[in-house]
Design an enzyme around this catalytic site. Structure first.
Site, short mmCIF file in Angstrom:
data_model
loop_
_atom_site.label_atom_id
_atom_site.label_comp_id
_atom_site.label_asym_id
_atom_site.label_seq_id
_atom_site.Cartn_x
_atom_site.Cartn_y
_atom_site.Cartn_z
N ARG A 194 0.85 -1.20 0.00
CA ARG A 194 0.00 0.00 0.00
C ARG A 194 0.87 1.23 0.00
NH1 ARG A 194 -4.58 0.62 4.50
NH2 ARG A 194 -2.77 0.75 5.86
N ASP A 240 4.79 -5.91 9.33
CA ASP A 240 5.93 -5.49 10.17
C ASP A 240 6.01 -6.35 11.44
OD1 ASP A 240 6.86 -3.57 8.45
OD2 ASP A 240 5.73 -1.94 9.37
N ASP A 272 0.53 -2.86 12.16
CA ASP A 272 0.97 -3.28 10.82
C ASP A 272 1.34 -4.76 10.88
OD1 ASP A 272 2.69 -3.90 8.55
OD2 ASP A 272 2.44 -1.78 8.10
N THR A 316 -1.36 7.51 -0.34
CA THR A 316 -2.65 7.38 -1.04
C THR A 316 -3.45 6.15 -0.59
OG1 THR A 316 -1.74 5.99 -2.78
CG2 THR A 316 -1.59 8.37 -3.11
O1 LIG Z 1 -4.31 -1.92 10.25
C1 LIG Z 1 -3.77 -2.33 9.19
C2 LIG Z 1 -4.22 -1.98 7.92
C3 LIG Z 1 -3.60 -2.46 6.80
N1 LIG Z 1 -2.51 -3.29 6.90
C4 LIG Z 1 -1.81 -3.76 5.67
O2 LIG Z 1 -2.43 -3.19 4.54
C5 LIG Z 1 -3.04 -4.16 3.71
C6 LIG Z 1 -4.53 -4.01 3.59
O3 LIG Z 1 -4.90 -2.69 3.45
P1 LIG Z 1 -6.06 -2.25 2.44
O4 LIG Z 1 -6.27 -0.80 2.80
O5 LIG Z 1 -7.25 -3.09 2.72
O6 LIG Z 1 -5.52 -2.39 1.05
C7 LIG Z 1 -2.75 -5.50 4.31
O7 LIG Z 1 -2.12 -6.28 3.30
C8 LIG Z 1 -1.81 -5.25 5.45
O8 LIG Z 1 -0.51 -5.63 5.04
C9 LIG Z 1 -2.05 -3.64 8.15
O9 LIG Z 1 -1.07 -4.42 8.29
N2 LIG Z 1 -2.68 -3.17 9.25
O1 LIG Z 2 0.24 -4.05 2.55
P1 LIG Z 2 1.47 -3.40 3.10
O2 LIG Z 2 1.82 -2.14 2.43
O3 LIG Z 2 1.38 -3.26 4.60
O4 LIG Z 2 2.64 -4.40 2.76
P2 LIG Z 2 3.19 -5.62 3.60
O5 LIG Z 2 2.03 -6.55 3.86
O6 LIG Z 2 4.20 -6.20 2.72
O7 LIG Z 2 3.74 -5.08 4.86
#
Ligand SMILES: O=c1ccn([C@@H]2O[C@H](COP(=O)(O)O)[C@@H](O)[C@H]2O)c(=O)[nH]1
Ligand SMILES: O=P(O)(O)OP(=O)(O)O
Ligand SMILES: [Mg+2]
Length: 208
Positions: free
Chosen positions: A103, A202, A199, A107
């Site tokens: 992501r 992470d 996250d 944005t």
């Molecule tokens: O609280 C959160 C929110 C998102 N993530 C990471 O982002 C994507 C999903 O986000 P979308 O907005 O639905 O595209 C997901 O792959 C997570 O890696 C997160 O870790 N924690």
């Molecule tokens: O979806 P993101 O950006 O959080 O990527 P990742 O799942 O690789 O941390």
């Protein structure tokens, strides 16, 4: 409109509380994410088709069953990888594809960097796996990538969802049923789920 199943089970609630706790270390976090993946699989598979299969037990012939459809697990990298072992333990003959998405932090739009699938994925039931359904952008983009390749028998499997994420996924892909361990309140300004678990990528991989 697709079905949304939010699992209600004491073991799942117990393990979800472990992974929500910011003081949980990475070993227990990884193990619990995987274990919840395994427990969710019990619910996802409740309506899997079976076909008859006859075997010989040590005592006599038995009319048994086997799964009718091939299964492919498709984690969205990186966070989806955390649930794969738990699901795979329950469905060991499943094959695994991968979709790499991240992501954009400003944005919140998903960007694709990788996609690789088993050759027989079109005949399979596909489980798209990502623990966090936040805006729904990543899950929707991943499912579009599959549909662009002619793959249509798809279910989404996650841990924590939001009303926003469910709405987007249902609007973009009304044919894809959604399975979650918990439905949270909302997204904050940075696009994190509230209360959520932070996250997930992470925390799984120790990158922050
Ligand atoms: O609280 C959160 C929110 C998102 N993530 C990471 O982002 C994507 C999903 O986000 P979308 O907005 O639905 O595209 C997901 O792959 C997570 O890696 C997160 O870790 N924690
Ligand atoms: O979806 P993101 O950006 O959080 O990527 P990742 O799942 O690789 O941390
Ligand atoms: Mg991600």
């Amino acid at each position: 409109m697709s079905k949304v199943v939010v699992l209600n089970h004491p073991l799942i609630d117990h393990k979800m509380t472990i992974i929500r706790d910011k003081n949980t270390g990475s070993k227990q976090f990884r193990e619990s994410v995987s274990e919840i993946g395994g427990l969710i699989t019990y619910e996802i598979s409740r309506d899997f088709e079976t076909v008859p299969k006859v075997v010989e037990s040590p005592v006599c012939r038995v009319d048994g069953f086997e799964l009718a459809k091939k299964i492919v697990i498709v984690p969205i990298l990186r966070a989806g990888l955390g649930m794969v072992d738990g699901i795979h333990d329950m469905i060991p003959h499943a094959k695994i594809g991968h979709i790499g998405l991240y992501r954009d932090e400003e944005t919140l739009q998903p960007h694709t960097y990788y996609a690789k699938f088993p050759t027989d994925i079109k005949e399979s039931l596909v489980l798209v796996v990502d623990p966090m359904l936040a805006t729904g952008g990543s899950a929707s983009a991943a499912i579009t990538i599959l549909k662009d390749r002619g793959i249509y028998n798809i279910r989404y499997v996650g841990l924590v969802g939001t009303p926003e994420g469910i709405k987007k996924l249902q609007e973009d892909h009304p044919d894809v049923d959604i399975y979650l361990a918990a439905l949270d309140s909302h997204l904050n300004e940075e696009g994190y789920i509230v209360p959520g678990l932070g996250d997930c990528g992470d925390r799984l991989f120790g990158t922050k």
